[in-house]
Write a protein that holds these residues in place. Structure first.
Motif, PDB file in Angstrom:
ATOM      1  N   ASN A 306       0.820  -1.208   0.000  1.00  0.00           N
ATOM      2  CA  ASN A 306       0.000   0.000   0.000  1.00  0.00           C
ATOM      3  C   ASN A 306       0.854   1.259   0.000  1.00  0.00           C
ATOM      4  N   LEU A 307       1.908   1.261   0.805  1.00  0.00           N
ATOM      5  CA  LEU A 307       2.829   2.399   0.796  1.00  0.00           C
ATOM      6  C   LEU A 307       3.451   2.562  -0.588  1.00  0.00           C
ATOM      7  N   ASP A 308       3.834   1.459  -1.182  1.00  0.00           N
ATOM      8  CA  ASP A 308       4.419   1.484  -2.525  1.00  0.00           C
ATOM      9  C   ASP A 308       3.464   2.121  -3.524  1.00  0.00           C
ATOM     10  N   ARG A 309       2.205   1.758  -3.455  1.00  0.00           N
ATOM     11  CA  ARG A 309       1.214   2.290  -4.388  1.00  0.00           C
ATOM     12  C   ARG A 309       0.984   3.787  -4.171  1.00  0.00           C
ATOM     13  N   GLY A 310       0.830   4.183  -2.906  1.00  0.00           N
ATOM     14  CA  GLY A 310       0.601   5.589  -2.634  1.00  0.00           C
ATOM     15  C   GLY A 310       1.774   6.454  -3.054  1.00  0.00           C
ATOM     16  N   LEU A 311       2.980   6.038  -2.701  1.00  0.00           N
ATOM     17  CA  LEU A 311       4.165   6.826  -3.007  1.00  0.00           C
ATOM     18  C   LEU A 311       4.461   6.858  -4.499  1.00  0.00           C
ATOM     19  N   ALA A 312       4.383   5.703  -5.157  1.00  0.00           N
ATOM     20  CA  ALA A 312       4.678   5.649  -6.588  1.00  0.00           C
ATOM     21  C   ALA A 312       3.674   6.465  -7.397  1.00  0.00           C
ATOM     22  N   ASN A 313       2.397   6.384  -7.038  1.00  0.00           N
ATOM     23  CA  ASN A 313       1.398   7.188  -7.736  1.00  0.00           C
ATOM     24  C   ASN A 313       1.642   8.678  -7.536  1.00  0.00           C
ATOM     25  N   LEU A 314       2.006   9.062  -6.326  1.00  0.00           N
ATOM     26  CA  LEU A 314       2.299  10.471  -6.045  1.00  0.00           C
ATOM     27  C   LEU A 314       3.446  10.971  -6.909  1.00  0.00           C
TER      28      LEU A 314
END
Length: 427
Positions: A306-314
Protein backbone atom coordinates in the motif's frame (compact mmCIF):
# COMPACT_ATOMS: atom_id res chain seq x y z
CA UNK A 1 -17.89 17.98 5.58
CA UNK A 2 -14.90 15.87 4.51
CA UNK A 3 -12.98 13.82 7.05
CA UNK A 4 -9.70 12.00 6.55
CA UNK A 5 -9.11 9.53 9.33
CA UNK A 6 -6.02 7.45 9.88
CA UNK A 7 -5.66 4.46 12.13
CA UNK A 8 -5.04 4.71 15.84
CA UNK A 9 -1.46 3.58 16.48
CA UNK A 10 0.01 2.35 19.74
CA UNK A 11 3.78 2.27 19.85
CA UNK A 12 5.97 0.55 22.40
CA UNK A 13 5.88 3.69 24.58
CA UNK A 14 2.14 2.88 25.06
CA UNK A 15 1.01 6.20 23.59
CA UNK A 16 -1.81 6.37 21.08
CA UNK A 17 -1.53 8.44 17.93
CA UNK A 18 -4.33 9.12 15.46
CA UNK A 19 -4.08 10.92 12.16
CA UNK A 20 -7.12 13.16 11.72
CA UNK A 21 -8.17 15.87 9.28
CA UNK A 22 -11.63 17.36 9.14
CA UNK A 23 -12.42 19.78 6.37
CA UNK A 24 -15.05 22.51 6.67
CA UNK A 25 -16.65 24.51 3.91
CA UNK A 26 -13.97 25.94 1.65
CA UNK A 27 -14.22 27.24 -1.90
CA UNK A 28 -12.73 26.46 -5.29
CA UNK A 29 -8.98 26.89 -5.81
CA UNK A 30 -6.15 27.91 -8.07
CA UNK A 31 -3.81 25.42 -9.67
CA UNK A 32 -0.07 25.55 -9.10
CA UNK A 33 0.28 26.74 -12.70
CA UNK A 34 -2.03 29.68 -11.94
CA UNK A 35 -0.08 30.47 -8.80
CA UNK A 36 3.25 30.48 -10.61
CA UNK A 37 1.82 32.69 -13.36
CA UNK A 38 0.52 35.24 -10.84
CA UNK A 39 3.77 35.14 -8.91
CA UNK A 40 5.75 35.77 -12.10
CA UNK A 41 3.68 38.88 -12.83
CA UNK A 42 4.02 40.12 -9.26
CA UNK A 43 7.77 39.59 -9.39
CA UNK A 44 8.14 42.02 -12.26
CA UNK A 45 6.74 44.73 -10.01
CA UNK A 46 8.08 43.70 -6.62
CA UNK A 47 11.45 42.19 -7.62
CA UNK A 48 10.91 38.87 -5.83
CA UNK A 49 11.49 35.27 -6.99
CA UNK A 50 9.22 34.12 -9.80
CA UNK A 51 8.80 30.58 -8.51
CA UNK A 52 8.17 29.08 -5.13
CA UNK A 53 8.65 25.38 -4.60
CA UNK A 54 6.68 23.06 -2.35
CA UNK A 55 7.60 20.16 -0.09
CA UNK A 56 5.81 16.94 0.83
CA UNK A 57 7.15 15.37 4.02
CA UNK A 58 6.04 11.77 4.57
CA UNK A 59 6.60 10.41 8.06
CA UNK A 60 6.46 6.67 8.81
CA UNK A 61 5.71 6.65 12.55
CA UNK A 62 7.31 4.09 14.79
CA UNK A 63 10.56 3.59 12.90
CA UNK A 64 10.47 1.67 9.55
CA UNK A 65 12.86 -1.21 9.00
CA UNK A 66 15.67 -0.15 6.66
CA UNK A 67 16.65 -3.82 6.33
CA UNK A 68 13.28 -4.76 4.83
CA UNK A 69 12.64 -1.77 2.55
CA UNK A 70 15.56 0.02 0.92
CA UNK A 71 18.68 -1.67 2.29
CA UNK A 72 18.21 -5.44 2.10
CA UNK A 73 21.13 -7.74 2.89
CA UNK A 74 20.57 -10.97 0.91
CA UNK A 75 24.04 -12.32 1.76
CA UNK A 76 23.75 -11.79 5.51
CA UNK A 77 22.93 -14.69 7.88
CA UNK A 78 19.23 -15.62 7.98
CA UNK A 79 18.68 -14.02 11.39
CA UNK A 80 19.68 -10.68 9.82
CA UNK A 81 18.43 -10.79 6.23
CA UNK A 82 14.88 -11.82 7.13
CA UNK A 83 12.14 -13.12 4.84
CA UNK A 84 12.08 -10.57 2.03
CA UNK A 85 14.10 -10.68 -1.18
CA UNK A 86 15.52 -7.75 -3.13
CA UNK A 87 14.39 -7.01 -6.69
CA UNK A 88 16.12 -5.07 -9.42
CA UNK A 89 14.97 -1.55 -10.28
CA UNK A 90 15.11 0.34 -13.56
CA UNK A 91 18.45 1.80 -12.43
CA UNK A 92 21.28 -0.75 -12.78
CA UNK A 93 22.80 -1.71 -9.44
CA UNK A 94 19.93 -0.46 -7.27
CA UNK A 95 17.72 -3.06 -5.60
CA UNK A 96 14.82 -2.62 -3.17
CA UNK A 97 12.27 -4.86 -1.45
CA UNK A 98 10.16 -7.25 -3.52
CA UNK A 99 7.00 -5.77 -1.96
CA UNK A 100 7.67 -2.39 -3.61
CA UNK A 101 7.53 -3.24 -7.34
CA UNK A 102 5.98 0.06 -8.43
CA UNK A 103 8.89 2.01 -6.98
CA UNK A 104 11.29 -0.46 -8.55
CA UNK A 105 10.00 0.55 -11.98
CA UNK A 106 10.67 4.25 -11.33
CA UNK A 107 13.96 4.32 -9.39
CA UNK A 108 15.27 6.88 -11.86
CA UNK A 109 12.78 9.33 -10.31
CA UNK A 110 14.07 9.14 -6.72
CA UNK A 111 17.25 8.79 -4.69
CA UNK A 112 17.93 6.70 -1.59
CA UNK A 113 20.11 7.49 1.40
CA UNK A 114 21.31 4.36 3.20
CA UNK A 115 23.72 5.78 5.77
CA UNK A 116 21.67 8.14 7.96
CA UNK A 117 22.47 8.21 11.66
CA UNK A 118 19.44 8.97 13.87
CA UNK A 119 18.63 9.33 17.58
CA UNK A 120 16.78 6.79 19.72
CA UNK A 121 13.55 8.74 20.28
CA UNK A 122 9.97 7.82 19.45
CA UNK A 123 9.42 11.30 18.05
CA UNK A 124 9.26 13.06 14.70
CA UNK A 125 11.12 16.03 16.16
CA UNK A 126 14.49 15.33 14.57
CA UNK A 127 13.27 14.63 11.04
CA UNK A 128 10.89 17.63 11.03
CA UNK A 129 13.05 20.22 12.82
CA UNK A 130 16.65 18.94 12.65
CA UNK A 131 16.83 18.71 16.44
CA UNK A 132 15.99 15.94 18.89
CA UNK A 133 12.93 16.17 21.11
CA UNK A 134 15.25 16.37 24.13
CA UNK A 135 16.81 19.54 22.70
CA UNK A 136 13.48 20.98 21.61
CA UNK A 137 11.98 20.69 25.09
CA UNK A 138 14.26 23.62 25.91
CA UNK A 139 15.10 25.31 22.59
CA UNK A 140 11.73 24.90 20.76
CA UNK A 141 13.13 24.88 17.23
CA UNK A 142 10.46 25.27 14.51
CA UNK A 143 9.39 22.57 12.10
CA UNK A 144 10.35 22.69 8.42
CA UNK A 145 6.75 23.61 7.52
CA UNK A 146 6.61 26.42 10.09
CA UNK A 147 9.73 27.96 8.56
CA UNK A 148 7.97 27.87 5.18
CA UNK A 149 4.96 29.55 6.84
CA UNK A 150 7.14 32.27 8.37
CA UNK A 151 8.76 33.09 5.04
CA UNK A 152 5.56 32.99 2.96
CA UNK A 153 2.87 34.34 5.26
CA UNK A 154 0.98 37.29 3.83
CA UNK A 155 1.76 36.44 0.21
CA UNK A 156 -1.44 34.46 -0.41
CA UNK A 157 -4.59 33.23 1.31
CA UNK A 158 -3.50 29.69 0.44
CA UNK A 159 -2.05 28.16 3.65
CA UNK A 160 1.74 27.87 3.58
CA UNK A 161 1.74 24.79 5.84
CA UNK A 162 -0.86 21.98 5.98
CA UNK A 163 -0.69 18.88 8.15
CA UNK A 164 -2.66 15.80 7.13
CA UNK A 165 -1.49 14.07 10.30
CA UNK A 166 -2.63 16.47 13.00
CA UNK A 167 -0.17 18.14 15.33
CA UNK A 168 2.90 16.55 16.89
CA UNK A 169 6.14 17.60 18.54
CA UNK A 170 7.90 17.85 15.19
CA UNK A 171 5.10 19.81 13.53
CA UNK A 172 5.11 22.59 16.12
CA UNK A 173 6.18 26.15 15.21
CA UNK A 174 8.42 26.52 18.27
CA UNK A 175 9.79 30.00 18.81
CA UNK A 176 8.26 31.24 15.54
CA UNK A 177 4.93 31.39 17.38
CA UNK A 178 1.42 30.06 17.01
CA UNK A 179 0.78 32.07 13.84
CA UNK A 180 2.92 29.49 12.04
CA UNK A 181 1.28 26.31 13.25
CA UNK A 182 0.27 23.87 10.58
CA UNK A 183 -3.19 24.52 9.18
CA UNK A 184 -5.55 21.75 10.22
CA UNK A 185 -9.27 22.56 10.21
CA UNK A 186 -9.78 20.59 13.41
CA UNK A 187 -6.92 22.37 15.14
CA UNK A 188 -6.90 25.06 17.85
CA UNK A 189 -8.42 28.35 16.74
CA UNK A 190 -10.23 26.89 13.74
CA UNK A 191 -13.03 24.68 15.09
CA UNK A 192 -15.57 27.52 15.14
CA UNK A 193 -14.57 29.13 11.85
CA UNK A 194 -16.51 26.86 9.51
CA UNK A 195 -19.03 28.64 7.34
CA UNK A 196 -22.61 27.60 8.04
CA UNK A 197 -25.07 27.28 5.18
CA UNK A 198 -26.97 30.41 6.25
CA UNK A 199 -23.88 32.65 6.48
CA UNK A 200 -22.95 34.59 3.34
CA UNK A 201 -19.68 36.41 2.77
CA UNK A 202 -21.09 39.79 3.90
CA UNK A 203 -22.06 38.31 7.26
CA UNK A 204 -18.66 36.64 7.43
CA UNK A 205 -16.99 40.02 6.94
CA UNK A 206 -19.17 41.43 9.72
CA UNK A 207 -18.04 38.62 12.02
CA UNK A 208 -14.44 39.30 11.14
CA UNK A 209 -14.87 43.00 11.96
CA UNK A 210 -16.52 42.09 15.25
CA UNK A 211 -13.67 39.71 16.05
CA UNK A 212 -11.19 42.49 15.35
CA UNK A 213 -12.93 44.82 17.78
CA UNK A 214 -12.83 42.17 20.49
CA UNK A 215 -9.16 41.56 19.70
CA UNK A 216 -8.35 45.23 20.35
CA UNK A 217 -9.87 44.89 23.83
CA UNK A 218 -8.00 41.66 24.50
CA UNK A 219 -4.69 43.21 23.48
CA UNK A 220 -5.10 45.83 26.20
CA UNK A 221 -5.05 42.95 28.67
CA UNK A 222 -2.55 40.70 26.91
CA UNK A 223 0.27 42.60 25.24
CA UNK A 224 2.31 39.46 24.54
CA UNK A 225 2.95 37.75 21.22
CA UNK A 226 0.65 34.77 21.77
CA UNK A 227 -2.54 36.77 21.20
CA UNK A 228 -1.13 38.40 18.07
CA UNK A 229 -0.11 34.99 16.79
CA UNK A 230 -3.60 33.61 17.34
CA UNK A 231 -5.03 36.66 15.60
CA UNK A 232 -2.85 36.00 12.56
CA UNK A 233 -3.73 32.31 12.57
CA UNK A 234 -7.48 32.99 12.86
CA UNK A 235 -7.27 35.73 10.25
CA UNK A 236 -5.71 33.33 7.77
CA UNK A 237 -8.53 30.89 8.44
CA UNK A 238 -11.10 33.63 7.74
CA UNK A 239 -9.32 34.47 4.49
CA UNK A 240 -9.32 30.84 3.42
CA UNK A 241 -13.02 30.45 4.18
CA UNK A 242 -14.01 33.61 2.34
CA UNK A 243 -11.80 33.06 -0.73
CA UNK A 244 -12.05 29.29 -0.65
CA UNK A 245 -8.88 28.42 -2.55
CA UNK A 246 -8.37 25.09 -0.82
CA UNK A 247 -11.75 23.32 -0.93
CA UNK A 248 -11.22 21.99 -4.42
CA UNK A 249 -7.82 20.59 -3.46
CA UNK A 250 -9.14 18.90 -0.33
CA UNK A 251 -12.33 17.54 -1.87
CA UNK A 252 -11.23 14.31 -3.53
CA UNK A 253 -14.61 13.93 -5.23
CA UNK A 254 -13.31 16.58 -7.64
CA UNK A 255 -10.69 14.09 -8.83
CA UNK A 256 -11.17 11.74 -11.76
CA UNK A 257 -12.72 8.48 -10.42
CA UNK A 258 -9.98 6.48 -12.13
CA UNK A 259 -7.35 8.46 -10.21
CA UNK A 260 -9.23 8.03 -6.94
CA UNK A 261 -9.29 4.31 -7.57
CA UNK A 262 -5.49 4.26 -7.91
CA UNK A 263 -5.21 5.89 -4.48
CA UNK A 264 -7.91 3.85 -2.76
CA UNK A 265 -6.82 3.21 0.81
CA UNK A 266 -3.90 5.68 0.59
CA UNK A 267 -5.88 8.87 -0.08
CA UNK A 268 -3.60 11.22 1.93
CA UNK A 269 -0.98 10.83 -0.83
CA UNK A 270 -3.53 12.10 -3.36
CA UNK A 271 -4.59 14.91 -1.04
CA UNK A 272 -0.95 15.97 -0.65
CA UNK A 273 -0.50 16.13 -4.41
CA UNK A 274 -3.65 18.21 -4.81
CA UNK A 275 -2.58 20.60 -2.05
CA UNK A 276 0.85 21.36 -3.52
CA UNK A 277 -0.81 21.67 -6.93
CA UNK A 278 -3.01 24.37 -5.37
CA UNK A 279 0.07 26.20 -4.08
CA UNK A 280 0.53 24.99 -0.48
CA UNK A 281 4.18 25.39 0.55
CA UNK A 282 4.60 22.34 2.80
CA UNK A 283 2.37 19.31 3.39
CA UNK A 284 3.10 16.68 6.02
CA UNK A 285 1.42 13.28 6.13
CA UNK A 286 1.99 9.89 7.69
CA UNK A 287 1.13 6.34 6.81
CA UNK A 288 0.99 3.12 8.81
CA UNK A 289 2.55 2.09 12.11
CA UNK A 290 6.10 0.79 11.88
CA UNK A 291 6.95 -0.06 15.50
CA UNK A 292 7.37 -3.73 14.62
CA UNK A 293 8.84 -5.25 17.79
CA UNK A 294 6.74 -8.31 16.95
CA UNK A 295 5.37 -9.68 13.70
CA UNK A 296 7.66 -7.48 11.62
CA UNK A 297 7.29 -9.41 8.38
CA UNK A 298 3.56 -10.06 8.78
CA UNK A 299 2.94 -6.33 9.26
CA UNK A 300 5.19 -5.24 6.40
CA UNK A 301 3.63 -7.70 3.94
CA UNK A 302 0.42 -5.72 4.38
CA UNK A 303 1.80 -2.20 4.68
CA UNK A 304 4.58 -2.15 2.09
CA UNK A 305 2.40 -2.79 -1.02
CA UNK A 306 0.00 0.00 0.00
CA UNK A 307 2.83 2.40 0.80
CA UNK A 308 4.42 1.48 -2.53
CA UNK A 309 1.21 2.29 -4.39
CA UNK A 310 0.60 5.59 -2.63
CA UNK A 311 4.16 6.83 -3.01
CA UNK A 312 4.68 5.65 -6.59
CA UNK A 313 1.40 7.19 -7.74
CA UNK A 314 2.30 10.47 -6.04
CA UNK A 315 5.72 10.69 -7.67
CA UNK A 316 4.40 9.66 -11.09
CA UNK A 317 1.55 12.18 -10.89
CA UNK A 318 4.00 14.98 -10.12
CA UNK A 319 6.04 14.00 -13.18
CA UNK A 320 2.98 13.72 -15.39
CA UNK A 321 1.99 17.27 -14.39
CA UNK A 322 5.45 18.70 -14.98
CA UNK A 323 5.86 19.40 -11.25
CA UNK A 324 8.82 17.13 -10.49
CA UNK A 325 11.23 20.06 -10.11
CA UNK A 326 8.73 22.23 -8.23
CA UNK A 327 7.96 19.72 -5.46
CA UNK A 328 10.53 17.97 -3.27
CA UNK A 329 9.38 14.83 -1.44
CA UNK A 330 11.07 13.12 1.49
CA UNK A 331 9.99 9.94 3.28
CA UNK A 332 11.54 8.52 6.44
CA UNK A 333 10.89 7.61 10.07
CA UNK A 334 12.59 8.44 13.36
CA UNK A 335 15.11 5.54 13.20
CA UNK A 336 15.66 2.11 11.64
CA UNK A 337 15.08 -1.34 13.14
CA UNK A 338 17.56 -3.80 14.60
CA UNK A 339 19.44 -5.71 11.90
CA UNK A 340 19.14 -8.91 13.92
CA UNK A 341 15.60 -10.25 14.25
CA UNK A 342 14.54 -10.82 17.86
CA UNK A 343 13.99 -14.47 18.67
CA UNK A 344 10.86 -14.09 20.79
CA UNK A 345 8.41 -12.31 18.48
CA UNK A 346 9.94 -12.34 14.96
CA UNK A 347 10.28 -8.58 15.22
CA UNK A 348 12.91 -5.91 14.90
CA UNK A 349 13.52 -3.38 17.66
CA UNK A 350 14.69 0.25 17.71
CA UNK A 351 17.94 0.95 15.89
CA UNK A 352 19.30 4.49 15.67
CA UNK A 353 22.87 3.83 14.39
CA UNK A 354 21.65 3.72 10.78
CA UNK A 355 18.44 4.20 8.78
CA UNK A 356 17.34 4.93 5.20
CA UNK A 357 15.49 7.82 3.57
CA UNK A 358 13.69 8.38 0.26
CA UNK A 359 14.07 11.72 -1.59
CA UNK A 360 12.47 12.78 -4.88
CA UNK A 361 12.06 15.88 -7.02
CA UNK A 362 12.85 19.48 -6.18
CA UNK A 363 15.41 19.74 -8.97
CA UNK A 364 17.75 17.41 -7.05
CA UNK A 365 19.74 14.61 -8.67
CA UNK A 366 17.74 11.40 -8.89
CA UNK A 367 18.42 7.74 -9.71
CA UNK A 368 21.18 7.11 -7.17
CA UNK A 369 21.99 5.59 -3.79
CA UNK A 370 23.98 7.72 -1.37
CA UNK A 371 26.01 6.00 1.32
CA UNK A 372 25.88 2.38 2.40
CA UNK A 373 25.61 0.37 5.58
CA UNK A 374 27.74 -2.51 6.77
CA UNK A 375 27.22 -6.07 5.53
CA UNK A 376 24.66 -6.76 8.25
CA UNK A 377 23.07 -3.31 8.17
CA UNK A 378 24.40 -2.35 11.59
CA UNK A 379 26.35 0.86 10.95
CA UNK A 380 27.19 3.23 8.09
CA UNK A 381 29.90 1.64 5.99
CA UNK A 382 30.69 4.82 4.09
CA UNK A 383 29.37 8.37 3.82
CA UNK A 384 27.72 8.57 7.26
CA UNK A 385 25.14 11.35 7.15
CA UNK A 386 23.02 13.19 9.69
CA UNK A 387 19.35 14.11 9.53
CA UNK A 388 20.00 17.90 9.55
CA UNK A 389 22.07 17.46 6.40
CA UNK A 390 19.01 16.12 4.61
CA UNK A 391 16.90 19.04 5.86
CA UNK A 392 19.63 21.47 4.84
CA UNK A 393 19.52 20.01 1.33
CA UNK A 394 15.71 20.25 1.25
CA UNK A 395 15.84 23.89 2.34
CA UNK A 396 18.29 24.64 -0.45
CA UNK A 397 16.05 22.83 -2.95
CA UNK A 398 13.23 25.12 -1.78
CA UNK A 399 15.41 28.19 -2.36
CA UNK A 400 15.80 28.85 1.38
CA UNK A 401 19.14 29.63 3.00
CA UNK A 402 19.53 27.29 6.01
CA UNK A 403 21.79 29.93 7.58
CA UNK A 404 18.80 32.26 8.04
CA UNK A 405 18.15 33.31 11.60
CA UNK A 406 14.96 34.15 13.48
CA UNK A 407 14.72 35.53 17.03
CA UNK A 408 13.65 33.07 19.68
CA UNK A 409 11.41 33.91 22.62
CA UNK A 410 14.27 35.70 24.35
CA UNK A 411 15.10 37.74 21.25
CA UNK A 412 18.27 35.79 20.51
CA UNK A 413 18.88 35.12 16.80
CA UNK A 414 18.70 31.38 16.08
CA UNK A 415 19.80 29.57 12.94
CA UNK A 416 17.20 27.41 11.18
CA UNK A 417 19.79 24.64 11.42
CA UNK A 418 23.06 24.51 13.32
CA UNK A 419 24.30 21.63 11.14
CA UNK A 420 24.29 23.13 7.63
CA UNK A 421 26.33 20.74 5.49
CA UNK A 422 24.24 19.81 2.43
CA UNK A 423 24.41 16.43 0.71
CA UNK A 424 26.38 17.44 -2.34
CA UNK A 425 25.51 14.29 -4.28
CA UNK A 426 21.90 15.48 -4.43
CA UNK A 427 22.58 19.06 -5.49
Amino acid sequence: MLSILGNTHRFCDRLHRRNFLQIGAFGAGLTLTDMLRHQAKAAEQKNRPTRQKSAIMIYLPGGPSHMDMYDLKPNAPAEFRGEFKPIKTNVPGIEICEHMPMQARMADKFSLIRSLVAVDEHSDSQVMTGYSEAINRVASHPSFGSVISKLRSGTSDIPPFVSLRGMSVGNEPGYLGVAHKAFSPDGPGLRNLQVQSNVNLDRLDDRKSLLTSFDSIRREVDTGSTMKGMDAFAGRAFDMISSGHVRKALDLTQEDPRVRDRYKGVEPFLTARRLVEAGVGCVTLSYGSWDTHSGNFKTLKTQLPNLDRGLANLIQDLHDRGMEDDVVTVMWGEFGRTPKINTTDAGRDHWSPVMSAFVAGGGLKMGQVIGSSSDRGERPKDRPLRVPQVLCTLYQAMGIDPALTFPNGAGRPMYILDDRDPINELI
